[in-house]
Design a protein around this motif. Sequence first.
Motif, PDB file in Angstrom:
ATOM      1  N   LEU A 176       9.459  21.503   3.905  1.00 36.68           N
ATOM      2  CA  LEU A 176       8.331  21.315   4.647  1.00 36.68           C
ATOM      3  C   LEU A 176       7.417  20.434   3.889  1.00 36.68           C
ATOM      4  CD1 LEU A 176       7.421  24.915   6.136  1.00 36.68           C
ATOM      5  CD2 LEU A 176       8.247  22.839   7.187  1.00 36.68           C
ATOM      6  N   GLN A 177       7.299  20.590   2.522  1.00 38.64           N
ATOM      7  CA  GLN A 177       6.618  19.567   1.515  1.00 38.64           C
ATOM      8  C   GLN A 177       7.180  18.214   1.545  1.00 38.64           C
ATOM      9  OE1 GLN A 177       3.682  21.026   0.043  1.00 38.64           O
ATOM     10  NE2 GLN A 177       3.458  19.243  -0.520  1.00 38.64           N
ATOM     11  N   LEU A 178       8.485  18.090   1.619  1.00 34.68           N
ATOM     12  CA  LEU A 178       8.871  16.778   1.443  1.00 34.68           C
ATOM     13  C   LEU A 178       8.372  15.878   2.934  1.00 34.68           C
ATOM     14  CD1 LEU A 178      12.712  17.097   0.574  1.00 34.68           C
ATOM     15  CD2 LEU A 178      11.016  15.912  -0.355  1.00 34.68           C
ATOM     16  N   ILE A 179       8.430  16.590   4.087  1.00 35.89           N
ATOM     17  CA  ILE A 179       8.096  16.036   5.521  1.00 35.89           C
ATOM     18  C   ILE A 179       6.524  15.763   5.190  1.00 35.89           C
ATOM     19  CG2 ILE A 179       7.582  16.283   7.683  1.00 35.89           C
ATOM     20  CD1 ILE A 179      10.449  15.948   7.056  1.00 35.89           C
ATOM     21  N   HIS A 180       5.869  16.540   4.542  1.00 38.66           N
ATOM     22  CA  HIS A 180       4.485  16.258   4.421  1.00 38.66           C
ATOM     23  C   HIS A 180       4.123  14.891   3.552  1.00 38.66           C
ATOM     24  CE1 HIS A 180      -0.076  17.159   2.762  1.00 38.66           C
ATOM     25  NE2 HIS A 180       0.009  17.338   4.056  1.00 38.66           N
ATOM     26  N   PHE A 181       4.940  14.948   2.302  1.00 37.41           N
ATOM     27  CA  PHE A 181       4.594  13.713   1.706  1.00 37.41           C
ATOM     28  C   PHE A 181       5.299  12.476   2.248  1.00 37.41           C
ATOM     29  CE2 PHE A 181       4.728  16.616  -2.484  1.00 37.41           C
ATOM     30  CZ  PHE A 181       3.789  15.976  -2.853  1.00 37.41           C
ATOM     31  N   LEU A 182       6.346  12.527   3.026  1.00 39.52           N
ATOM     32  CA  LEU A 182       6.657  11.583   3.738  1.00 39.52           C
ATOM     33  C   LEU A 182       5.762  11.007   4.831  1.00 39.52           C
ATOM     34  CD1 LEU A 182      10.578  12.605   4.267  1.00 39.52           C
ATOM     35  CD2 LEU A 182       9.601  10.881   2.610  1.00 39.52           C
ATOM     36  N   PHE A 183       5.071  11.732   5.439  1.00 34.05           N
ATOM     37  CA  PHE A 183       3.863  11.377   6.279  1.00 34.05           C
ATOM     38  C   PHE A 183       2.887  10.650   5.511  1.00 34.05           C
ATOM     39  CE2 PHE A 183       5.566  13.881  10.016  1.00 34.05           C
ATOM     40  CZ  PHE A 183       5.539  12.894  11.035  1.00 34.05           C
ATOM     41  N   GLY A 184       2.631  11.247   4.408  1.00 33.31           N
ATOM     42  CA  GLY A 184       1.411  10.545   3.578  1.00 33.31           C
ATOM     43  C   GLY A 184       1.940   9.205   3.213  1.00 33.31           C
ATOM     44  N   ILE A 185       2.884   8.977   2.851  1.00 32.54           N
ATOM     45  CA  ILE A 185       3.598   7.668   2.590  1.00 32.54           C
ATOM     46  C   ILE A 185       3.395   6.710   3.519  1.00 32.54           C
ATOM     47  CG2 ILE A 185       5.650   6.392   1.854  1.00 32.54           C
ATOM     48  CD1 ILE A 185       6.389   8.774   0.085  1.00 32.54           C
ATOM     49  N   ALA A 186       3.870   7.035   4.677  1.00 28.39           N
ATOM     50  CA  ALA A 186       3.827   6.287   6.108  1.00 28.39           C
ATOM     51  C   ALA A 186       2.554   5.900   6.298  1.00 28.39           C
ATOM     52  CB  ALA A 186       4.640   7.222   7.111  1.00 28.39           C
ATOM     53  N   LYS A 187       1.431   6.755   6.122  1.00 30.19           N
ATOM     54  CA  LYS A 187       0.262   6.577   6.507  1.00 30.19           C
ATOM     55  C   LYS A 187      -0.620   5.900   5.521  1.00 30.19           C
ATOM     56  CE  LYS A 187      -3.351   7.761   9.565  1.00 30.19           C
ATOM     57  NZ  LYS A 187      -3.986   9.063   9.505  1.00 30.19           N
ATOM     58  N   ALA A 188       0.048   5.575   4.253  1.00 27.87           N
ATOM     59  CA  ALA A 188      -0.686   4.852   3.206  1.00 27.87           C
ATOM     60  C   ALA A 188      -1.254   3.743   3.485  1.00 27.87           C
ATOM     61  CB  ALA A 188       0.076   4.607   2.116  1.00 27.87           C
ATOM     62  N   ASP A 189      -0.764   2.791   4.571  1.00 25.97           N
ATOM     63  CA  ASP A 189      -1.124   1.609   5.113  1.00 25.97           C
ATOM     64  C   ASP A 189      -2.226   1.840   6.115  1.00 25.97           C
ATOM     65  OD1 ASP A 189       0.661   2.319   6.955  1.00 25.97           O
ATOM     66  OD2 ASP A 189       1.897   0.443   6.826  1.00 25.97           O
ATOM     67  N   GLY A 190      -2.541   2.911   6.542  1.00 24.76           N
ATOM     68  CA  GLY A 190      -3.571   3.198   7.674  1.00 24.76           C
ATOM     69  C   GLY A 190      -2.833   3.499   9.028  1.00 24.76           C
ATOM     70  N   LEU A 191      -1.687   3.504   9.177  1.00 29.04           N
ATOM     71  CA  LEU A 191      -1.149   3.737  10.503  1.00 29.04           C
ATOM     72  C   LEU A 191       0.490   4.076  10.208  1.00 29.04           C
ATOM     73  CD1 LEU A 191      -1.068   3.654  13.469  1.00 29.04           C
ATOM     74  CD2 LEU A 191      -0.262   1.170  13.278  1.00 29.04           C
ATOM     75  N   VAL A 192       0.733   5.389  10.777  1.00 26.89           N
ATOM     76  CA  VAL A 192       2.152   5.652  10.839  1.00 26.89           C
ATOM     77  C   VAL A 192       2.687   4.917  12.153  1.00 26.89           C
ATOM     78  CG1 VAL A 192       3.793   7.633  11.045  1.00 26.89           C
ATOM     79  CG2 VAL A 192       1.609   8.023   9.844  1.00 26.89           C
ATOM     80  N   THR A 193       3.717   3.876  11.733  1.00 23.50           N
ATOM     81  CA  THR A 193       4.131   3.277  12.745  1.00 23.50           C
ATOM     82  C   THR A 193       5.157   4.133  13.688  1.00 23.50           C
ATOM     83  OG1 THR A 193       6.006   2.545  11.514  1.00 23.50           O
ATOM     84  CG2 THR A 193       4.074   1.069  11.602  1.00 23.50           C
ATOM     85  N   ALA A 194       5.622   3.639  14.683  1.00 22.98           N
ATOM     86  CA  ALA A 194       6.466   4.258  15.774  1.00 22.98           C
ATOM     87  C   ALA A 194       7.795   4.429  14.904  1.00 22.98           C
ATOM     88  CB  ALA A 194       6.764   3.624  17.123  1.00 22.98           C
ATOM     89  N   ASP A 195       8.372   3.433  14.384  1.00 21.51           N
ATOM     90  CA  ASP A 195       9.455   3.378  13.392  1.00 21.51           C
ATOM     91  C   ASP A 195       9.644   4.278  12.511  1.00 21.51           C
ATOM     92  OD1 ASP A 195      10.781   1.425  15.282  1.00 21.51           O
ATOM     93  OD2 ASP A 195      10.001  -0.266  14.032  1.00 21.51           O
ATOM     94  N   ARG A 226       0.714  -1.138   0.091  1.00 23.59           N
ATOM     95  CA  ARG A 226       0.071   0.087   0.166  1.00 23.59           C
ATOM     96  C   ARG A 226       0.922   1.060  -0.062  1.00 23.59           C
ATOM     97  NH1 ARG A 226      -3.543  -2.114   4.979  1.00 23.59           N
ATOM     98  NH2 ARG A 226      -1.356  -2.681   5.390  1.00 23.59           N
ATOM     99  N   GLU A 227       1.975   1.166   0.758  1.00 24.44           N
ATOM    100  CA  GLU A 227       2.776   2.371   0.663  1.00 24.44           C
ATOM    101  C   GLU A 227       3.591   2.442  -0.649  1.00 24.44           C
ATOM    102  OE1 GLU A 227       4.229   2.335   5.332  1.00 24.44           O
ATOM    103  OE2 GLU A 227       5.382   0.994   4.212  1.00 24.44           O
ATOM    104  N   LEU A 228       3.929   1.442  -1.309  1.00 23.08           N
ATOM    105  CA  LEU A 228       4.488   1.253  -2.631  1.00 23.08           C
ATOM    106  C   LEU A 228       3.580   1.875  -3.573  1.00 23.08           C
ATOM    107  CD1 LEU A 228       6.429  -1.949  -2.626  1.00 23.08           C
ATOM    108  CD2 LEU A 228       7.223   0.211  -2.559  1.00 23.08           C
ATOM    109  N   ASP A 229       2.260   1.491  -3.424  1.00 24.97           N
ATOM    110  CA  ASP A 229       1.194   2.044  -4.295  1.00 24.97           C
ATOM    111  C   ASP A 229       0.821   3.593  -4.268  1.00 24.97           C
ATOM    112  OD1 ASP A 229       0.525  -0.349  -5.460  1.00 24.97           O
ATOM    113  OD2 ASP A 229      -0.816  -0.746  -4.048  1.00 24.97           O
ATOM    114  N   PHE A 230       0.975   3.902  -2.878  1.00 24.64           N
ATOM    115  CA  PHE A 230       0.916   5.414  -2.721  1.00 24.64           C
ATOM    116  C   PHE A 230       1.884   6.179  -3.300  1.00 24.64           C
ATOM    117  CE2 PHE A 230       1.621   9.350  -0.217  1.00 24.64           C
ATOM    118  CZ  PHE A 230       0.375   9.955  -0.102  1.00 24.64           C
ATOM    119  N   VAL A 231       3.244   5.603  -3.343  1.00 24.86           N
ATOM    120  CA  VAL A 231       4.152   6.458  -3.822  1.00 24.86           C
ATOM    121  C   VAL A 231       3.851   6.565  -5.442  1.00 24.86           C
ATOM    122  CG1 VAL A 231       6.758   6.319  -4.835  1.00 24.86           C
ATOM    123  CG2 VAL A 231       5.847   5.732  -2.262  1.00 24.86           C
ATOM    124  N   ARG A 232       3.657   5.537  -5.767  1.00 28.98           N
ATOM    125  CA  ARG A 232       3.105   5.406  -7.493  1.00 28.98           C
ATOM    126  C   ARG A 232       2.139   6.477  -7.812  1.00 28.98           C
ATOM    127  NH1 ARG A 232       0.906   3.445 -11.900  1.00 28.98           N
ATOM    128  NH2 ARG A 232       2.226   3.009 -13.840  1.00 28.98           N
TER     129      ARG A 232
END
Length: 252
Positions: A138-157, A85-91
């Motif tokens: 700032l835009q980079l950080i926003h995108f990175l959180f979006g990728i991490a959240k793509a599977d429904g949860l931003v893990t602690a790691d 799901r994260e890979l799909d989000f990136v694409r």
Amino acid sequence: MGFSKWIGGALGWSFGGPIGAIIGVAIGSMIDAMSNGDSGNFTGHQGQQRQHHSAIYNTRPGDFEVSLLILASIVIKADGKQDQRELDFVRKQFVSMYGKERANQAFRLFKNIAKQKNISTRQVCLQIRQMMDHPSRLQLIHFLFGIAKADGLVTADEEQQISIMAGYLGISSLDYESIKAMFYRNSDNAYKILEIDKSASVNEIKTAYRKMAKKYHPDKVIHLGEAHKKGAEEKFRQVQEAYEQIQKERGF
């Protein structure tokens, strides 16, 4: 569009330093993997490599794009697995920004970057920090959180990895918490997005809203091209929604 034309035309300062080394390895892997013997298509970028001593903040869309690919590959592996799901989000993000053809080229590069081990987060981020303006970081950080959240949860790691990146990128704790709050459900998130405490006065809230609306305005990243306006507009929208939520709660 041939890959060499895309990669050669897209990159500015990013084709140098640690980022250039990572991209070079990725392209080499792609050439090795080609079965049609058409490696000559990759020679077009050779004369266009640039060291990262270019004029500061002369960031082009390709520089942002490659920076995002490298940092995204690190975040996706932060929890020890690569969720589809994260890979799909990136694409999906690349398709929405650049169209299907260019997105396919970028994703091929991304998959080869993701295979690399021992990428130095610090070195990559310090190069980005040196050359990229604050709104783009700032835009980079926003995108990175979006990728991490793509599977429904931003893990602690994943959150820890993005936090480390933000530190190296020169993002303040307030700015980091503001963007982070956009991806979590919490009663205090509206205040965090505006970078204020719940005890703030009405005038302080209004001042904070104006400040954040200016900071996250889509025009701040217009130099990255129209493709990146959508992500910037999302941050801007969440600032507006946070303000409206506080207005409703406080009755002003």
